[in-house]
Design an enzyme around this catalytic site. Structure first.
Site, PDB file in Angstrom:
ATOM      1  N   ASN A   9       0.832  -1.187   0.000  1.00 28.71           N
ATOM      2  CA  ASN A   9       0.000   0.000   0.000  1.00 28.71           C
ATOM      3  C   ASN A   9       0.881   1.258   0.000  1.00 28.71           C
ATOM      4  OD1 ASN A   9      -1.636   2.179   0.810  1.00 28.71           O
ATOM      5  ND2 ASN A   9      -3.068   0.792   1.833  1.00 28.71           N
ATOM      6  N   ASP A  68      -1.497  -5.459  11.186  1.00 32.64           N
ATOM      7  CA  ASP A  68      -2.755  -6.142  10.907  1.00 32.64           C
ATOM      8  C   ASP A  68      -3.839  -5.470  11.744  1.00 32.64           C
ATOM      9  OD1 ASP A  68      -4.229  -7.963   9.465  1.00 32.64           O
ATOM     10  OD2 ASP A  68      -4.114  -9.514  10.999  1.00 32.64           O
ATOM     11  N   HIS A 176      -7.058   3.802  15.417  1.00 30.83           N
ATOM     12  CA  HIS A 176      -6.303   2.623  15.849  1.00 30.83           C
ATOM     13  C   HIS A 176      -4.923   2.589  15.196  1.00 30.83           C
ATOM     14  CE1 HIS A 176      -8.953   2.361  12.455  1.00 30.83           C
ATOM     15  NE2 HIS A 176      -8.317   1.332  11.951  1.00 30.83           N
TER      16      HIS A 176
HETATM   17  P1  IMP Z   1      -5.578  -4.309   7.220  1.00 29.11           P
HETATM   18  O1  IMP Z   1      -4.967  -5.284   8.186  1.00 29.11           O
HETATM   19  O2  IMP Z   1      -5.102  -2.897   7.408  1.00 29.11           O
HETATM   20  O3  IMP Z   1      -5.491  -4.789   5.801  1.00 29.11           O
HETATM   21  O4  IMP Z   1      -7.141  -4.257   7.576  1.00 29.11           O
HETATM   22  C1  IMP Z   1      -7.978  -5.416   7.495  1.00 29.11           C
HETATM   23  C2  IMP Z   1      -9.424  -4.991   7.279  1.00 29.11           C
HETATM   24  O5  IMP Z   1      -9.904  -4.271   8.412  1.00 29.11           O
HETATM   25  C3  IMP Z   1      -9.646  -4.066   6.099  1.00 29.11           C
HETATM   26  O6  IMP Z   1      -9.816  -4.783   4.905  1.00 29.11           O
HETATM   27  C4  IMP Z   1     -10.920  -3.346   6.506  1.00 29.11           C
HETATM   28  O7  IMP Z   1     -12.062  -4.158   6.240  1.00 29.11           O
HETATM   29  C5  IMP Z   1     -10.792  -3.231   8.001  1.00 29.11           C
HETATM   30  N1  IMP Z   1     -10.165  -1.940   8.372  1.00 29.11           N
HETATM   31  C6  IMP Z   1      -8.862  -1.722   8.700  1.00 29.11           C
HETATM   32  N2  IMP Z   1      -8.657  -0.429   9.001  1.00 29.11           N
HETATM   33  C7  IMP Z   1      -9.856   0.182   8.855  1.00 29.11           C
HETATM   34  C8  IMP Z   1     -10.289   1.530   9.015  1.00 29.11           C
HETATM   35  O8  IMP Z   1      -9.519   2.448   9.369  1.00 29.11           O
HETATM   36  N3  IMP Z   1     -11.588   1.770   8.767  1.00 29.11           N
HETATM   37  C9  IMP Z   1     -12.465   0.811   8.404  1.00 29.11           C
HETATM   38  N4  IMP Z   1     -12.126  -0.455   8.210  1.00 29.11           N
HETATM   39  C10 IMP Z   1     -10.822  -0.774   8.448  1.00 29.11           C
END
Ligand code: IMP
Length: 195
Positions: A9, A68, A176
């Site tokens: 990303n 994560d 977060h």
């Molecule tokens: P990742 O580990 O950052 O890829 O997040 C995993 C999943 O959590 C994402 O595909 C979203 O569905 C959800 N997610 C993570 N961060 C956010 C956020 O800031 N807002 C809303 N959904 C989130």
């Protein structure tokens, strides 16, 4: 000093490079020629983050961190949690995920939820974990067009607008991910930089 962020990303890479004032040269997976889809099969966020960081460290021997994130809903015993991206299926469709979430919560009054991010860092061959979370609730119907993922149905504690309705600059102050990154940055700021 070079530091790998185990992600593809570009937005996340740029964001953290800025925050670090370019003291560290942040590299993405593509910069170290890792094109594999690193598995995220663990049953909790920390294990997934550690797995990704170790996967990259074993192949590069470089300092690396991985993150994560999951949405944890109290009434659903912490679901979707580690399965947040693929809650409604392998297609990782955010709209379908929200539809499924609202369906699971139909008739349930306890709407408490939190976003939680775990960052795993391997620095000079030692492992460290950093966590950030934001408490809030899931509303009945989606609101707002900004953000991504579950943002349109999440309202942080003390707010009356969803993460999809507030400006990104505001979300980035309390999110977060921002809180976990802040802890990572504080740790890195204390490290002597050698070339
Ligand atoms: P990742 O580990 O950052 O890829 O997040 C995993 C999943 O959590 C994402 O595909 C979203 O569905 C959800 N997610 C993570 N961060 C956010 C956020 O800031 N807002 C809303 N959904 C989130």
């Amino acid at each position: 000093m070079e530091l790998i962020f185990a992600t593809n990303n570009k937005h996340k890479i740029r964001e953290i490079s800025d925050l670090l004032d370019n003291r560290f040269n942040i590299l993405g997976l593509a910069d170290v020629s890792i094109t594999d889809d690193i598995p995220e099969d663990a049953d909790n966020l920390a294990d997934n983050a550690v797995y990704k960081a170790r996967y990259v460290h074993e192949r590069t021997s470089m300092n690396v961190f991985a993150d994560d994130t999951g949405l944890e809903v109290n009434a659903l015993n912490g679901a979707p949690g580690v399965h947040s991206a693929r809650y409604a299926g392998a297609g990782r469709n955010p709209d379908d995920n929200i539809i499924k979430l609202l369906k699971q919560l139909e008739g349930i009054t306890n709407r408490k939820a939190r976003f939680r991010t775990v960052i795993a860092l391997i620095f000079n061959n030692r492992e460290y974990l950093f966590e950030g979370k934001v408490e809030g609730k899931i509303i009945q119907k989606r609101k707002g067009t900004g953000g991504f993922g579950y943002d349109p149905v999440f309202i942080a504690k003390g707010y009356d607008k969803t993460f999809a309705e507030i400006p990104l600059s505001e979300k980035n102050k309390i999110s977060h991910r921002a809180q976990a990154m802040k802890k990572l940055l504080e740790f890195l700021a204390q490290q002597p930089v050698s070339q």
